[in-house]
Design a protein around this motif. Structure first.
Motif, short mmCIF file in Angstrom:
data_model
loop_
_atom_site.label_atom_id
_atom_site.label_comp_id
_atom_site.label_asym_id
_atom_site.label_seq_id
_atom_site.Cartn_x
_atom_site.Cartn_y
_atom_site.Cartn_z
N TYR A 233 0.82 -1.21 0.00
CA TYR A 233 0.00 0.00 0.00
C TYR A 233 0.86 1.26 0.00
CZ TYR A 233 -4.03 -2.92 1.05
OH TYR A 233 -5.02 -3.85 0.99
N LEU A 234 1.93 1.22 0.76
CA LEU A 234 2.83 2.37 0.80
C LEU A 234 3.48 2.61 -0.55
CD1 LEU A 234 4.07 4.54 2.60
CD2 LEU A 234 5.89 2.93 3.14
N ARG A 235 3.91 1.54 -1.19
CA ARG A 235 4.51 1.66 -2.52
C ARG A 235 3.48 2.18 -3.53
NH1 ARG A 235 7.21 -3.52 -4.55
NH2 ARG A 235 8.55 -3.05 -2.80
N GLY A 236 2.24 1.74 -3.41
CA GLY A 236 1.19 2.24 -4.30
C GLY A 236 0.91 3.72 -4.07
N LEU A 237 0.90 4.13 -2.81
CA LEU A 237 0.68 5.54 -2.49
C LEU A 237 1.81 6.41 -3.03
CD1 LEU A 237 -1.05 7.64 -0.94
CD2 LEU A 237 0.42 7.19 1.02
#
Length: 149
Positions: free
Chosen positions: A5-9
């Motif tokens: 999720y962090l990488r997507g954000l």
């Protein structure tokens, strides 16, 4: 927070910033219409090339699945820019705000360009598609049987 999720954000924020600053660098607002002079080379770069680069960056950062995530940065940037002109800054002298239908067409073009960039990002940078050496070895190890007539 989950690493994915962090990488997507981070990928979304970088894609949005590339798209936004590409718009500002070219000095084009696709939300505005000021006659046939609107459709210049810079306008075409802003609709097709800038989202392509943003999609490429999103797919490169996010990895597998980046081709699905790369559609959102142009949509978000274009929506915020339309809302800014509609509610905050207003239209400059000599131009009008595109009707929502025309604006939607331009946004779809930008999103598809970003999608192509996302696919190129997965194919070229991450080598997602194609045959792997393992798959080719497994295929070579299969015995070939003769077919009887």
């Amino acid at each position: 927070m989950n690493q994915r999720y962090l990488r997507g954000l981070v990928a979304m924020l970088i894609g949005m910033s590339l798209n936004h600053f590409g718009d500002r660098l070219l000095g084009v607002k696709i939300e505005l219409f000021s006659g046939l002079s609107t459709f210049s080379f810079a306008w075409m770069l802003d609709v097709f090339f800038v989202p392509f680069l943003a999609g490429l960056a999103v797919a490169w950062i996010f990895g597998m699945g980046g081709k699905w995530l790369c559609y959102f940065p142009p949509l978000i940037v274009r929506s915020l820019s339309y809302a800014e002109i509609l509610y905050v800054s207003g239209t400059p002298h000599g131009s009008t705000l595109n009707p929502i239908g025309w604006w939607g067409l331009y946004v779809i073009l930008a999103m598809e360009s970003a999608g192509i960039g996302g696919i190129f990002g997965e194919v070229m940078i991450k080598n997602v598609y194609g045959r792997s050496k393992k798959g080719m070895l497994e295929e070579a190890e299969q015995p070939v049987t003769a077919r009887e007539p």
